[in-house]
Write a protein that holds these residues in place. Structure first.
Motif, PDB file in Angstrom:
ATOM      1  N   ILE A 124       0.858  -1.190   0.000  1.00 22.54           N
ATOM      2  CA  ILE A 124       0.000   0.000   0.000  1.00 22.54           C
ATOM      3  C   ILE A 124       0.900   1.248   0.000  1.00 22.54           C
ATOM      4  O   ILE A 124       0.579   2.266  -0.610  1.00 22.54           O
ATOM      5  N   GLY A 125       2.049   1.136   0.674  1.00 20.87           N
ATOM      6  CA  GLY A 125       3.027   2.243   0.664  1.00 20.87           C
ATOM      7  C   GLY A 125       3.455   2.545  -0.766  1.00 20.87           C
ATOM      8  O   GLY A 125       3.565   3.704  -1.171  1.00 20.87           O
ATOM      9  N   GLY A 126       3.701   1.481  -1.550  1.00 21.55           N
ATOM     10  CA  GLY A 126       4.066   1.665  -2.964  1.00 21.55           C
ATOM     11  C   GLY A 126       2.937   2.336  -3.724  1.00 21.55           C
ATOM     12  O   GLY A 126       3.149   3.292  -4.472  1.00 21.55           O
ATOM     13  N   LEU A 127       1.717   1.853  -3.479  1.00 21.17           N
ATOM     14  CA  LEU A 127       0.561   2.440  -4.171  1.00 21.17           C
ATOM     15  C   LEU A 127       0.414   3.929  -3.840  1.00 21.17           C
ATOM     16  O   LEU A 127       0.092   4.746  -4.715  1.00 21.17           O
ATOM     17  N   SER A 128       0.688   4.272  -2.571  1.00 17.43           N
ATOM     18  CA  SER A 128       0.549   5.688  -2.149  1.00 17.43           C
ATOM     19  C   SER A 128       1.417   6.619  -2.990  1.00 17.43           C
ATOM     20  O   SER A 128       1.073   7.769  -3.201  1.00 17.43           O
ATOM     21  N   LYS A 129       2.534   6.090  -3.464  1.00 20.26           N
ATOM     22  CA  LYS A 129       3.435   6.920  -4.269  1.00 20.26           C
ATOM     23  C   LYS A 129       2.835   7.220  -5.650  1.00 20.26           C
ATOM     24  O   LYS A 129       3.355   8.010  -6.416  1.00 20.26           O
ATOM     25  N   LEU A 130       1.738   6.523  -5.945  1.00 18.38           N
ATOM     26  CA  LEU A 130       1.061   6.775  -7.224  1.00 18.38           C
ATOM     27  C   LEU A 130      -0.217   7.584  -7.024  1.00 18.38           C
ATOM     28  O   LEU A 130      -0.955   7.830  -7.972  1.00 18.38           O
ATOM     29  N   GLU A 131      -0.470   7.976  -5.793  1.00 15.83           N
ATOM     30  CA  GLU A 131      -1.749   8.623  -5.489  1.00 15.83           C
ATOM     31  C   GLU A 131      -1.890   9.940  -6.249  1.00 15.83           C
ATOM     32  O   GLU A 131      -3.000  10.390  -6.532  1.00 15.83           O
ATOM     33  N   TYR A 132      -0.743  10.548  -6.599  1.00 15.29           N
ATOM     34  CA  TYR A 132      -0.803  11.799  -7.361  1.00 15.29           C
ATOM     35  C   TYR A 132      -1.504  11.597  -8.707  1.00 15.29           C
ATOM     36  O   TYR A 132      -1.970  12.532  -9.330  1.00 15.29           O
ATOM     37  N   ARG A 133      -1.595  10.363  -9.173  1.00 18.79           N
ATOM     38  CA  ARG A 133      -2.198  10.099 -10.487  1.00 18.79           C
ATOM     39  C   ARG A 133      -3.722  10.026 -10.435  1.00 18.79           C
ATOM     40  O   ARG A 133      -4.378   9.963 -11.477  1.00 18.79           O
ATOM     41  N   GLY A 134      -4.258   9.971  -9.237  1.00 15.16           N
ATOM     42  CA  GLY A 134      -5.695   9.857  -9.083  1.00 15.16           C
ATOM     43  C   GLY A 134      -5.970   9.456  -7.657  1.00 15.16           C
ATOM     44  O   GLY A 134      -5.208   8.665  -7.090  1.00 15.16           O
ATOM     45  N   TYR A 135      -7.022   9.998  -7.076  1.00 16.58           N
ATOM     46  CA  TYR A 135      -7.218   9.711  -5.646  1.00 16.58           C
ATOM     47  C   TYR A 135      -8.683   9.752  -5.252  1.00 16.58           C
ATOM     48  O   TYR A 135      -9.039  10.207  -4.191  1.00 16.58           O
ATOM     49  N   ASP A 136      -9.568   9.298  -6.184  1.00 18.67           N
ATOM     50  CA  ASP A 136     -10.979   9.348  -5.807  1.00 18.67           C
ATOM     51  C   ASP A 136     -11.486   8.020  -5.239  1.00 18.67           C
ATOM     52  O   ASP A 136     -12.511   7.970  -4.576  1.00 18.67           O
ATOM     53  N   SER A 137     -10.793   6.931  -5.511  1.00 19.51           N
ATOM     54  CA  SER A 137     -11.149   5.645  -4.928  1.00 19.51           C
ATOM     55  C   SER A 137      -9.961   4.703  -5.146  1.00 19.51           C
ATOM     56  O   SER A 137      -9.059   5.017  -5.930  1.00 19.51           O
ATOM     57  N   GLN A 162      -5.170 -20.166  -2.227  1.00 17.26           N
ATOM     58  CA  GLN A 162      -6.281 -20.442  -3.154  1.00 17.26           C
ATOM     59  C   GLN A 162      -7.559 -19.642  -2.875  1.00 17.26           C
ATOM     60  O   GLN A 162      -8.661 -20.066  -3.179  1.00 17.26           O
ATOM     61  N   LYS A 163      -7.368 -18.472  -2.276  1.00 19.55           N
ATOM     62  CA  LYS A 163      -8.526 -17.604  -2.038  1.00 19.55           C
ATOM     63  C   LYS A 163      -8.235 -16.233  -2.602  1.00 19.55           C
ATOM     64  O   LYS A 163      -7.122 -15.715  -2.477  1.00 19.55           O
ATOM     65  N   LEU A 164      -9.293 -15.656  -3.217  1.00 15.65           N
ATOM     66  CA  LEU A 164      -9.111 -14.298  -3.732  1.00 15.65           C
ATOM     67  C   LEU A 164      -9.675 -13.313  -2.710  1.00 15.65           C
ATOM     68  O   LEU A 164     -10.821 -13.450  -2.268  1.00 15.65           O
ATOM     69  N   PHE A 165      -8.837 -12.382  -2.339  1.00 18.80           N
ATOM     70  CA  PHE A 165      -9.235 -11.363  -1.361  1.00 18.80           C
ATOM     71  C   PHE A 165      -9.397 -10.032  -2.088  1.00 18.80           C
ATOM     72  O   PHE A 165      -8.569  -9.657  -2.911  1.00 18.80           O
ATOM     73  N   LEU A 166     -10.493  -9.311  -1.793  1.00 17.42           N
ATOM     74  CA  LEU A 166     -10.730  -8.024  -2.460  1.00 17.42           C
ATOM     75  C   LEU A 166     -11.152  -6.979  -1.435  1.00 17.42           C
ATOM     76  O   LEU A 166     -12.014  -7.258  -0.583  1.00 17.42           O
ATOM     77  N   LYS A 167     -10.563  -5.810  -1.523  1.00 18.69           N
ATOM     78  CA  LYS A 167     -10.998  -4.696  -0.660  1.00 18.69           C
ATOM     79  C   LYS A 167     -10.962  -3.423  -1.492  1.00 18.69           C
ATOM     80  O   LYS A 167      -9.957  -3.117  -2.145  1.00 18.69           O
ATOM     81  N   LYS A 168     -12.083  -2.690  -1.491  1.00 20.22           N
ATOM     82  CA  LYS A 168     -12.144  -1.438  -2.263  1.00 20.22           C
ATOM     83  C   LYS A 168     -12.734  -0.349  -1.386  1.00 20.22           C
ATOM     84  O   LYS A 168     -13.523  -0.629  -0.485  1.00 20.22           O
ATOM     85  N   ARG A 169     -12.373   0.866  -1.666  1.00 19.36           N
ATOM     86  CA  ARG A 169     -12.918   1.981  -0.912  1.00 19.36           C
ATOM     87  C   ARG A 169     -13.101   3.195  -1.821  1.00 19.36           C
ATOM     88  O   ARG A 169     -12.283   3.439  -2.717  1.00 19.36           O
ATOM     89  N   ALA A 170     -14.161   3.973  -1.577  1.00 18.62           N
ATOM     90  CA  ALA A 170     -14.255   5.292  -2.207  1.00 18.62           C
ATOM     91  C   ALA A 170     -13.351   6.202  -1.382  1.00 18.62           C
ATOM     92  O   ALA A 170     -13.230   6.022  -0.178  1.00 18.62           O
TER      93      ALA A 170
END
Ligand code: M6R
Length: 609
Positions: free
Chosen positions: A18-31, A40-48
């Motif tokens: 998530i730290g890596g992703l934060s460095k891309l937040e300048y490219r868009g930050y609405d969700s 063998q399980k797919l985990f998903l988490k999303k947020r607005a």
């Protein structure tokens, strides 16, 4: 727009990814969102909302590790910025997860067709058709399904795809949207931009357009869209991790404003050896440059304003005609560019979709392209005949500051280089201008040292509901840039205008509620600017003037003043004006409690049309 990030490897914590992703937040930050496959399980988490919301949503999971994961931070194009439209998107079996940066232009006919075939759509996004197509074509091989799916797409896309059935790999695809592969012993990464990789690795493969990569824990294979293996170059990332940090400043924008003297010193050090301007690895031949008669400039936003400033000194020093247009207009103009023309493309990111499209259009006529760019590994640089790197280091604040100053400065040096080749000004004059340029970092520092005064002035003006910025000549583009800075971070309506045009319309706006910023350096247009200020004052407009330290006349007309050091060559004034107006906009926005580094509705790199 949007940032995508991904990982496959021995295991990395969600918090570091998530730290890596934060460095891309300048490219868009609405969700934002994350999908991972473990056990063998797919985990998903999303947020607005911003990545902070995702971190909160992950809670304890932040400390857990994952070995396969894709992440996304979004700038909405199709569909509202809510949780359901946030990426990653899943197929109907919840086996395949996908993140996307770009736009699928033909998503509607594809969606209608897929609906007819029985597929159900959950979101309003264009992206969902891609994951649906992958589901449709998925037999045994994820990469084959992805290749079949993308063959149906029109538009731009950088993709990261994972599947429960092949949990050892991430498929990465690049078409007209940037994508970089990071390589390390502990695993491999994909990212929209370098800053996301910096805390993990310094080794990268810059995917070329129309390439697909299969990332596994211990290897990366790259193919073209016909599934032929291609040779790749592993490059060393030269950016230091700390360059992408705030270093104690409250905002990236403020840090970047204060870095400007150092950036100019670096440019001088590398491009100005002794009495000469010298661009390392400059691939345009002198013989060709000598013959250039017309220069076209194409750029967007702040980079366009930098080009507009340059138009004045290129014409003045080099005896060329300069035409400038925003890339979104230029790309659709049917201009015939000839062999004796030169196209200057200016861009901080080198990934702006309109600027890339303008360059591609122009190249069809065979014109040479010189790009003035801050990101050496960018698409623009790769597609240009020559590059002047602006050496500003990573610019994270969405409002461009140090990149602008660096662009104008490099263009200044280029104009001297060209003037020397074309013999349009005397050597003595070149030396005189150069010596002025060498003092510019010092002048900028003087203004920065007095930032408290600018803050006080900004606080006094921050209650105004609208601004008019007036300038003349080389400072007309400074007025445009001052207005852009203010509106993008403070949301106050602001307009830049050539002062001489006032009587042709904008003067109707002036009353006691209007703030008017007048740029009035002591140049040949000074008297005319003062006359315009008189006209504003007579109509009760509230004037804020940027003027030279020793100016008395203009100061008597002004309610507030911002100073710039007196310089012998007033063609250097755009640098001094810019720093004043950047800080002014910053403090107004701060006073109004705005989100300075991530203004609403904006993103740093505009990678879609
Ligand atoms: O990366 P580029 O220089 O090509 O970006 C161009 C514009 O999108 C950019 O300058 C934008 O206008 C900034 N937000 C202005 O501060």
């Amino acid at each position: 727009m949007c940032g995508i990030f991904g990982y496959v490897g021995e295991g990395a914590s969600f918090s570091s990814l998530i730290g890596g992703l934060s460095k891309l937040e300048y490219r868009g930050y609405d969700s934002c969102g994350v999908a991972a496959i473990d056990n063998q399980k797919l985990f998903l988490k999303k947020r607005a909302g911003k990545i902070q919301k995702l971190k909160e949503g992950l809670g304890e999971k932040m400390n857990k590790k994952t070995s396969l994961c894709i992440l996304h931070t979004r700038w909405a194009t199709h569909g509202r910025p809510n949780k359901i439209n946030a990426h990653p998107h899943l197929d109907s079996q919840r086996k395949v997860a996908l993140v996307h940066n770009g736009i699928i232009e033909n998503f509607l006919p594809l969606k209608n067709q897929l609906i007819k075939e029985g597929y159900k759509f959950l979101t309003e996004t264009d992206t969902e058709v891609i994951v649906c197509l992958i589901e449709k074509f998925y037999k045994k091989s994820l990469e084959d399904a992805v290749l079949k799916a993308i063959a149906k797409l029109k538009g731009s896309f950088a993709l990261g795809v994972i599947s429960l059935d092949q949990p050892d790999r991430v498929i990465a695809v690049r078409k007209d949207s940037p994508l970089i592969i990071g390589l390390s012993k502990e695993g491999n990464f994909l990212a929209s931009d370098v800053p996301a990789l910096l805390s993990f690795t310094k080794k990268a493969i810059y995917l070329k357009d129309q390439e697909l990569a299969i990332l596994e824990k211990e290897r990366v294979k790259v193919f073209n869209f016909q599934k032929k293996a291609v040779k790749v170059k592993v490059e060393e990332i030269k950016v230091k991790a700390e360059e992408a940090e705030k270093k104690g400043y409250e905002h990236f924008m403020l840090k970047e404003i204060f870095e400007q003297p150092a950036v100019l010193r670096k440019i001088l050090f590398l491009y100005c050896k002794g009495k000469n301007v010298h661009f390392s690895s400059f691939k345009l031949r002198d013989e060709y440059l000598k013959k250039v008669k017309k220069i076209f400039i194409t750029a967007c936003g702040t980079a366009y304003h930098a080009g507009y400033v340059a138009k004045y000194f290129l014409e003045k020093y080099c005896g060329v005609v300069v035409e400038i247009d925003t890339s979104s207009e230029f790309r659709y103009r049917k201009i015939k560019l000839g062999k004796e023309d030169l196209l200057l493309a200016i861009s901080q990111s080198g990934e702006t979709a309109d600027t890339l499209a303008a360059v591609r259009e122009a190249k069809k006529c065979g014109v040479k392209v010189l790009s003035i760019c801050n990101v050496v590994g960018s698409s623009l640089v790769k597609e240009s005949d020559a590059i002047i790197s602006t050496l500003a280091g990573p610019e994270i604040g969405v409002a461009s500051t140090k990149a602008y100053i660096a662009q104008v400065f490099c263009l200044y040096l280029f104009s001297l280089h060209l003037a020397k080749l074309k013999n349009t000004i005397k050597d003595r004059k070149i030396q005189e201008i150069l010596s002025g340029l060498k003092k510019t970092p010092h002048y900028l520092q003087e203004i920065l040292n007095d930032s408290r005064k600018i803050k006080r002035t900004a606080n006094k003006f921050s209650r105004f509901g609208s601004f008019l910025f007036l300038g003349r000549g080389i400072n007309y583009p400074s007025a445009l840039e001052g207005a852009l800075k203010l509106k993008e971070i403070s949301y106050i309506p602001a307009e830049g205008y050539p002062a001489g045009e006032m009587k042709h319309g904008p003067i109707a706006l002036i009353d006691e509620y209007r703030a008017v910023v007048c740029i009035a350096p002591r140049d040949q247009l000074y008297e005319k600017m003062v006359a315009n200020m008189q006209e504003v004052k007579a109509r009760k407009g509230k004037i804020l003037t940027i003027l030279n330290n020793d100016d008395r006349e203009a100061s008597t007309l002004s309610r507030q003043i911002l100073y710039m050091p007196k310089v012998t060559n007033q063609d250097l004034s755009p640098f001094l004006v810019a720093v004043n107006l950047q800080l002014f906009a910053y403090f107004v926005a701060k006073n109004r409690g705005c989100e300075i580094d991530q203004p609403r509705n904006l993103a740093k790199s505009v990678t879609v049309e």
